[in-house]
Structure formats: C-alpha cells, structure tokens
Design a protein around this motif. Structure first.
Motif, PDB file in Angstrom:
ATOM      1  N   ARG A  28       5.127  -3.250  -2.539  1.00 18.34           N
ATOM      2  CA  ARG A  28       4.407  -4.414  -2.009  1.00 18.34           C
ATOM      3  C   ARG A  28       4.964  -4.830  -0.655  1.00 18.34           C
ATOM      4  O   ARG A  28       4.214  -5.094   0.294  1.00 18.34           O
ATOM      5  N   ILE A  29       6.279  -4.885  -0.554  1.00 26.95           N
ATOM      6  CA  ILE A  29       6.908  -5.341   0.681  1.00 26.95           C
ATOM      7  C   ILE A  29       6.660  -4.357   1.821  1.00 26.95           C
ATOM      8  O   ILE A  29       6.323  -4.746   2.946  1.00 26.95           O
ATOM      9  N   LEU A  30       6.821  -3.061   1.550  1.00 26.83           N
ATOM     10  CA  LEU A  30       6.617  -2.069   2.598  1.00 26.83           C
ATOM     11  C   LEU A  30       5.149  -2.025   3.024  1.00 26.83           C
ATOM     12  O   LEU A  30       4.843  -1.887   4.210  1.00 26.83           O
ATOM     13  N   ALA A  31       4.238  -2.160   2.061  1.00 31.23           N
ATOM     14  CA  ALA A  31       2.810  -2.169   2.401  1.00 31.23           C
ATOM     15  C   ALA A  31       2.482  -3.332   3.332  1.00 31.23           C
ATOM     16  O   ALA A  31       1.726  -3.173   4.303  1.00 31.23           O
ATOM     17  N   ALA A  32       3.047  -4.506   3.049  1.00 32.77           N
ATOM     18  CA  ALA A  32       2.784  -5.662   3.902  1.00 32.77           C
ATOM     19  C   ALA A  32       3.324  -5.443   5.313  1.00 32.77           C
ATOM     20  O   ALA A  32       2.665  -5.768   6.307  1.00 32.77           O
ATOM     21  N   ALA A  33       4.520  -4.865   5.413  1.00 34.79           N
ATOM     22  CA  ALA A  33       5.122  -4.653   6.723  1.00 34.79           C
ATOM     23  C   ALA A  33       4.395  -3.583   7.527  1.00 34.79           C
ATOM     24  O   ALA A  33       4.322  -3.668   8.752  1.00 34.79           O
ATOM     25  N   LEU A  34       3.863  -2.567   6.853  1.00 30.56           N
ATOM     26  CA  LEU A  34       3.151  -1.483   7.536  1.00 30.56           C
ATOM     27  C   LEU A  34       1.671  -1.772   7.733  1.00 30.56           C
ATOM     28  O   LEU A  34       0.966  -0.982   8.358  1.00 30.56           O
ATOM     29  N   ARG A  35       1.198  -2.882   7.184  1.00 31.81           N
ATOM     30  CA  ARG A  35      -0.211  -3.250   7.304  1.00 31.81           C
ATOM     31  C   ARG A  35      -1.123  -2.198   6.673  1.00 31.81           C
ATOM     32  O   ARG A  35      -2.152  -1.815   7.216  1.00 31.81           O
ATOM     33  N   VAL A  36      -0.712  -1.699   5.494  1.00 32.68           N
ATOM     34  CA  VAL A  36      -1.537  -0.753   4.741  1.00 32.68           C
ATOM     35  C   VAL A  36      -1.699  -1.277   3.325  1.00 32.68           C
ATOM     36  O   VAL A  36      -1.045  -2.238   2.915  1.00 32.68           O
ATOM     37  N   SER A  37      -2.552  -0.648   2.551  1.00 34.10           N
ATOM     38  CA  SER A  37      -2.750  -1.065   1.167  1.00 34.10           C
ATOM     39  C   SER A  37      -1.541  -0.686   0.327  1.00 34.10           C
ATOM     40  O   SER A  37      -0.821   0.282   0.632  1.00 34.10           O
ATOM     41  N   ARG A  38      -1.317  -1.435  -0.747  1.00 30.09           N
ATOM     42  CA  ARG A  38      -0.220  -1.117  -1.660  1.00 30.09           C
ATOM     43  C   ARG A  38      -0.422   0.259  -2.272  1.00 30.09           C
ATOM     44  O   ARG A  38       0.552   0.980  -2.535  1.00 30.09           O
ATOM     45  N   THR A  39      -1.674   0.647  -2.479  1.00 26.10           N
ATOM     46  CA  THR A  39      -1.961   1.960  -3.051  1.00 26.10           C
ATOM     47  C   THR A  39      -1.407   3.081  -2.181  1.00 26.10           C
ATOM     48  O   THR A  39      -0.915   4.097  -2.692  1.00 26.10           O
ATOM     49  N   THR A  40      -1.471   2.917  -0.860  1.00 23.70           N
ATOM     50  CA  THR A  40      -0.950   3.940   0.052  1.00 23.70           C
ATOM     51  C   THR A  40       0.540   4.148  -0.172  1.00 23.70           C
ATOM     52  O   THR A  40       1.024   5.282  -0.261  1.00 23.70           O
ATOM     53  N   VAL A  41       1.300   3.052  -0.288  1.00 24.95           N
ATOM     54  CA  VAL A  41       2.742   3.162  -0.467  1.00 24.95           C
ATOM     55  C   VAL A  41       3.072   3.686  -1.865  1.00 24.95           C
ATOM     56  O   VAL A  41       3.956   4.538  -2.031  1.00 24.95           O
ATOM     57  N   VAL A  42       2.364   3.216  -2.875  1.00 28.12           N
ATOM     58  CA  VAL A  42       2.583   3.699  -4.247  1.00 28.12           C
ATOM     59  C   VAL A  42       2.372   5.215  -4.301  1.00 28.12           C
ATOM     60  O   VAL A  42       3.172   5.957  -4.890  1.00 28.12           O
ATOM     61  N   SER A  43       1.305   5.693  -3.682  1.00 27.75           N
ATOM     62  CA  SER A  43       1.009   7.133  -3.708  1.00 27.75           C
ATOM     63  C   SER A  43       2.078   7.927  -2.960  1.00 27.75           C
ATOM     64  O   SER A  43       2.465   9.023  -3.390  1.00 27.75           O
ATOM     65  N   ALA A  44       2.576   7.391  -1.841  1.00 33.77           N
ATOM     66  CA  ALA A  44       3.633   8.074  -1.094  1.00 33.77           C
ATOM     67  C   ALA A  44       4.921   8.135  -1.906  1.00 33.77           C
ATOM     68  O   ALA A  44       5.583   9.189  -1.979  1.00 33.77           O
ATOM     69  N   TYR A  45       5.287   7.020  -2.528  1.00 31.68           N
ATOM     70  CA  TYR A  45       6.492   6.999  -3.363  1.00 31.68           C
ATOM     71  C   TYR A  45       6.347   7.962  -4.535  1.00 31.68           C
ATOM     72  O   TYR A  45       7.283   8.698  -4.882  1.00 31.68           O
ATOM     73  N   ASP A  46       5.170   7.959  -5.184  1.00 30.64           N
ATOM     74  CA  ASP A  46       4.945   8.854  -6.327  1.00 30.64           C
ATOM     75  C   ASP A  46       5.092  10.316  -5.919  1.00 30.64           C
ATOM     76  O   ASP A  46       5.671  11.127  -6.657  1.00 30.64           O
ATOM     77  N   LEU A  47       4.568  10.657  -4.735  1.00 29.85           N
ATOM     78  CA  LEU A  47       4.669  12.030  -4.253  1.00 29.85           C
ATOM     79  C   LEU A  47       6.132  12.426  -4.046  1.00 29.85           C
ATOM     80  O   LEU A  47       6.558  13.524  -4.434  1.00 29.85           O
ATOM     81  N   LEU A  48       6.909  11.540  -3.455  1.00 27.64           N
ATOM     82  CA  LEU A  48       8.314  11.846  -3.211  1.00 27.64           C
ATOM     83  C   LEU A  48       9.125  11.864  -4.502  1.00 27.64           C
ATOM     84  O   LEU A  48      10.096  12.627  -4.621  1.00 27.64           O
ATOM     85  N   ARG A  49       8.721  11.065  -5.495  1.00 26.92           N
ATOM     86  CA  ARG A  49       9.380  11.142  -6.805  1.00 26.92           C
ATOM     87  C   ARG A  49       9.093  12.491  -7.457  1.00 26.92           C
ATOM     88  O   ARG A  49       9.983  13.122  -8.037  1.00 26.92           O
ATOM     89  N   SER A  50       7.852  12.949  -7.366  1.00 28.59           N
ATOM     90  CA  SER A  50       7.488  14.228  -7.985  1.00 28.59           C
ATOM     91  C   SER A  50       8.226  15.397  -7.342  1.00 28.59           C
ATOM     92  O   SER A  50       8.442  16.428  -7.979  1.00 28.59           O
TER      93      SER A  50
END
Length: 489
Positions: free
Chosen positions: A51-73
């Motif tokens: 949530r915090i990174l999405a707000a700072a980057l001016r993108v949707s929370r879904t974008t950051v969640v998907s990026a984090y999920d990819l890096l976790r995988s």
C-alpha cells in the motif's frame, strides 16, 4: 532496511523504472531486482508495504502486489507474518554500486548513466557547443606543437592556461597570480578536491538551502554533517549564517553567489562583503562555486573573493562547461597559494593531470570569454522567455520567480508535492528533479518545488511543457497522495 530510510529513498533508487514496455508490474519487479543485483538493496532488508509503495509510486496496489508476488516466486523476496516483506537472505550479497552514502543527488547522476531512448530527462542541464566552437578547436591545434615534444604532465594545469585564468580574475577586480590556480576536470572535480582536503566524517558544513544536489553528494561522501541556511532575495541569509558559524564552528561554508543553483539568485555586493568579513573574523574557509552560469545579469558583481578582507580563506571554483560546451571538461579553482599547492597534490592522486588538448582549447576560449558568455546568455534568455510563455499558457496556476541568472526555473506547485508529481511525469516519459533532492534539510522543506532546466531547442521546450501539462492534468484528477511515511512500518 535501515530505519532512517523512507519510502522516498526507495522511490529515488528506482529512478526511471516505469519507462519502457511490458506490464507495469514486471517493470517494477525488474527495477527492484536490479537494485538487489547492484547492491543498493541488501539481503535481509525490509521493503515497504504494498500500500505504501503504491501510494509513493502513484500506481495501483495491484501493480505492487503482483511485482512482490513475482519476486517471491523467484526466491528474491521473503514474506513472513508480522515481519513484512524482505530481500531474501539467500540472495548473494554484492558490493554497493558506489553511490554516496546518505547522498541526496545520487539519483540524478544514476539516470545519466542509465539512459532510455523514450525518456526526456530534465534532471541535468545540457550545454551544446556554441556556434564557432569547432573552428576554435581547429585553431587550437596550431598551439599544440611545443607540447607534443615536451612529453610531460602538468598536474596544476598548463602554465599558459593558469596565466589566462589569472587574467580572467584580474579583469574582474580580483588580483590573482598563476600559483593560486589549479586546473581541474570540470568544476565538479574542483569541489571534490576541496571536500577531500577540508572534510572528514562528522565535519560540519554550512550550505545554502536549497542547494545543488551533486555538490551536496560530494561533501556527503566525505562524511559531512550539513547545517542548512536559507536564502533571501540577496543570497544566503547573513544573520542565520553568522549564527550557524558561531554555533557549529563549520569546517567549510559552501555558497553559490553567481548564480545560485537551483533558484538562480545572485548574491548582492553587500552580502558578498559580509560573507568575506565573516570568513576572516571566524577563520572559516568559504567555497565559492561560480560554475552555474548561463543567463547573466548585466551588472554581475565581481567574485565573492574580491570583497573579502585580508585573512579570509576563499576558494573560488569556475569552469567553461556552461559557457562553451558541456563536453569540454575544463574547470579550475582559485585559492590562497599555499592551499592551491595542497589541492594540487589531491589532483595528482585523482588523475595525475588533466588532458592538455582540452586545456589548449580553453586558453583560446578564455581570450574571447566575455563575447562567448554574452552569446550564450542571449540564447538562453530567449529560450527562457519562450519556456515561461508556454508554462503560463498551459499551466497558469504554477508559480516561479524569474531567476537573476543561470539556466533553470525553480517552480512551485500549487497544492501538491513534487515527489508525487515527478512519479506521474515519469509515466509520461519525463524525468524531473523534485525539490526534495535539492536540499540537505528535512525533505518536506522543498517538496512543493522542482527544478526545470531550459531546453536549448524550441521543439524540446514545447514537448516538455506538453508532457508537463498532461502529467499535471492526470495528477489533478486523482488528487494528492498521503505525506511520506517511514519505510519501516
């Protein structure tokens, strides 16, 4: 990640991550992975929440969640209940990428190295060569003959150039001898040498607020502890400067009297005299950076050192990059002779000696400096008029003060922070320098401002203002984001 870091630090490190092709979340994942590969993010460091990174980057929370999920995988990120997301401890640590610890301008230079063809960068100023520069270079070859058989180095600079620089100062009412001059690879190296000589870890340094990020980085890399002092319409606030010198006993005072970067303010004669007197009274050295030229005031005063009484320790820095051509990396410093000698020893350690061919060209340029600087100033003044007219037409709510000189506008945004705006501008292919990067004070001091260099070509000015207005309309529709929050949440 260290608890003193904020989400804004991570956003700055990511730089132009959003520029390019492919899904936005993949671009973000690639940007985060690159920071780990280069050592800017280390194993075990904690990442901000989605949530915090999405707000700072001016993108949707879904974008950051998907990026984090990819890096976790991929095993790059780990997530545990109650401890958030961290860089995996299984990631092999690498050496840091070399950016200054606690630097404030590192992102500006980072994107000089990592260029993108689809991006217009307004982070650093460019200075194309003046008309006739090629002919000056050709004529300089005739002067090269004696040097070709000499086969030696000149660590302090070619004697002919040092004498020409001394003449440059004498013509500006500042008596100077060649043994006070050290020729450097641009003004940037001159300031770096001064920082190396005068500063060590914890050294208090009085700086103007705002100030130029690149030079703040050089001093930060030496461990400087900054004491910011604001400006008024005559330059650095002299009462606050006296108080800062009295309370902190600084190892150095850094100032840009002609002209200040980023505001373009020219320090008055009275203020220059007061700074010189303060240096003599307290025994504090002053670094006078005069390399930020471009548009020039018709009544530009002599260098600050010309107003300093006997006993004041003033080191003056200048260059030809902003007048002749950015690719001509010839700068210099003027200092008391004994300090010039000590600084020349630092120069030897840095690169042994500067390129002699460039210095031969510089001798000819200095002989015609006043005409060349007037030509550059006239061109930039016309460009500034055009840029201001475009902004008034397309962005009438923005505010700025016409600078006394230099080559940029210091723009105040109404009702929104420049960090948020810079992120939206990136999505429109435009890189900006938020005011938060131009300060050693708490970042919120200048979050309403950003620096906009004047492009040299009319087409470039029109394209930049078009992208600025598109980004502004988008941000205006969606409104401001929350204030910056600590990264450790």
């Amino acid at each position: 990640m260290d608890s003193s870091r904020t989400v804004d630090d991570l956003v700055g490190l990511l730089g132009t991550w959003s520029v390019g092709s492919g899904a936005l979340y993949r671009r973000l994942a690639d940007g985060l992975r690159a920071l780990i590969d280069e050592g800017s993010l280390e194993p075990g460091e904690r990442l901000p929440s989605e949530r915090i990174l999405a707000a700072a980057l001016r993108v949707s929370r879904t974008t950051v969640v998907s990026a984090y999920d990819l890096l976790r995988s991929e095993g790059v990120f780990d997530s545990r209940q109650g401890s958030g997301t961290r860089v995996s401890l299984k990631v092999a640590p690498v050496r840091s990428d070399g950016w200054a610890a606690n630097g404030v301008g590192q992102y500006m230079y980072r994107n000089l190295i990592q260029k993108d063809a689809d991006l217009i960068s307004a982070s650093c100023m460019s200075t194309p060569a003046l008309p006739g520069f090629t002919e000056i270079v050709r004529e300089s070859l005739d002067d090269l003959g004696p040097l070709l058989t000499e086969g030696t180095y000149h660590p302090r600079g070619l004697p002919e150039l040092r004498e020409a620089i001394a003449d440059f100062y004498r013509a500006r009412d500042l008596p100077t001898t060649a043994d006070q001059i050290v020729v450097t690879t641009g003004a940037h190296q001159a300031i770096s040498l001064v920082a190396q000589l005068y500063l060590r870890k914890g050294s208090p340094v009085v700086v103007e607020d705002p100030g130029f990020a690149g030079c703040l980085d050089l001093m930060s890399d030496q461990g400087a502890r900054f004491v910011p002092v604001p400006l008024d319409d005559q330059g650095i606030d002299i009462n606050r400067l006296r108080r800062a010198v009295d309370e902190h006993a600084p190892h150095l005072v850094y100032t840009m009297p002609s002209y200040h970067n980023p505001t373009g303010t020219m320090m008055s004669v009275a203020r220059r005299r007061e700074v010189g007197e303060l240096s003599a009274r307290y025994g504090v050295p002053v670094l006078e950076d005069s390399a930020y030229t471009g548009i020039r005031h018709p009544r530009e005063p002599a260098p600050l050192a010309a107003f300093a009484p006997r006993g004041a320790e003033i080191i003056s820095v200048d260059s030809l990059s902003k007048v002749a051509w950015a690719g001509l990396r010839v700068g210099w410093l003027r200092a008391p002779a004994e300090m010039a000698l000590r600084l020349s020893r630092r120069k030897v350690l840095a690169d042994l000696a500067g390129p002699q061919l460039d210095q031969v060209v510089a001798v000819r340029l200095l002989a015609d400096y006043d005409r060349l600087s007037r030509e550059r100033s006239a061109h930039l003044s016309e460009a500034m008029d055009h840029l201001e007219a475009l902004i008034r037409r397309d962005l009438p709510d923005w505010r700025w003060k016409r600078p006394d000189g230099g080559a940029a506008l210091w723009i105040e945004l109404p009702g929104i922070g420049s960090r948020a705006y810079a992120q939206v501008a990136l999505c429109h292919g435009l890189e900006l320098v938020p005011g938060t990067l131009m300060t050693a004070a708490p970042q919120e001091h200048h979050d309403r401002y950003f620096r906009l260099p004047v492009p040299f070509e009319a087409e470039g000015r029109e394209e930049i203002v078009w992208r600025l207005s598109r980004a502004w309309r988008e941000l205006d529709r969606h409104g401001p984001i929350d204030a910056p929050v600590p990264l450790m949440i």
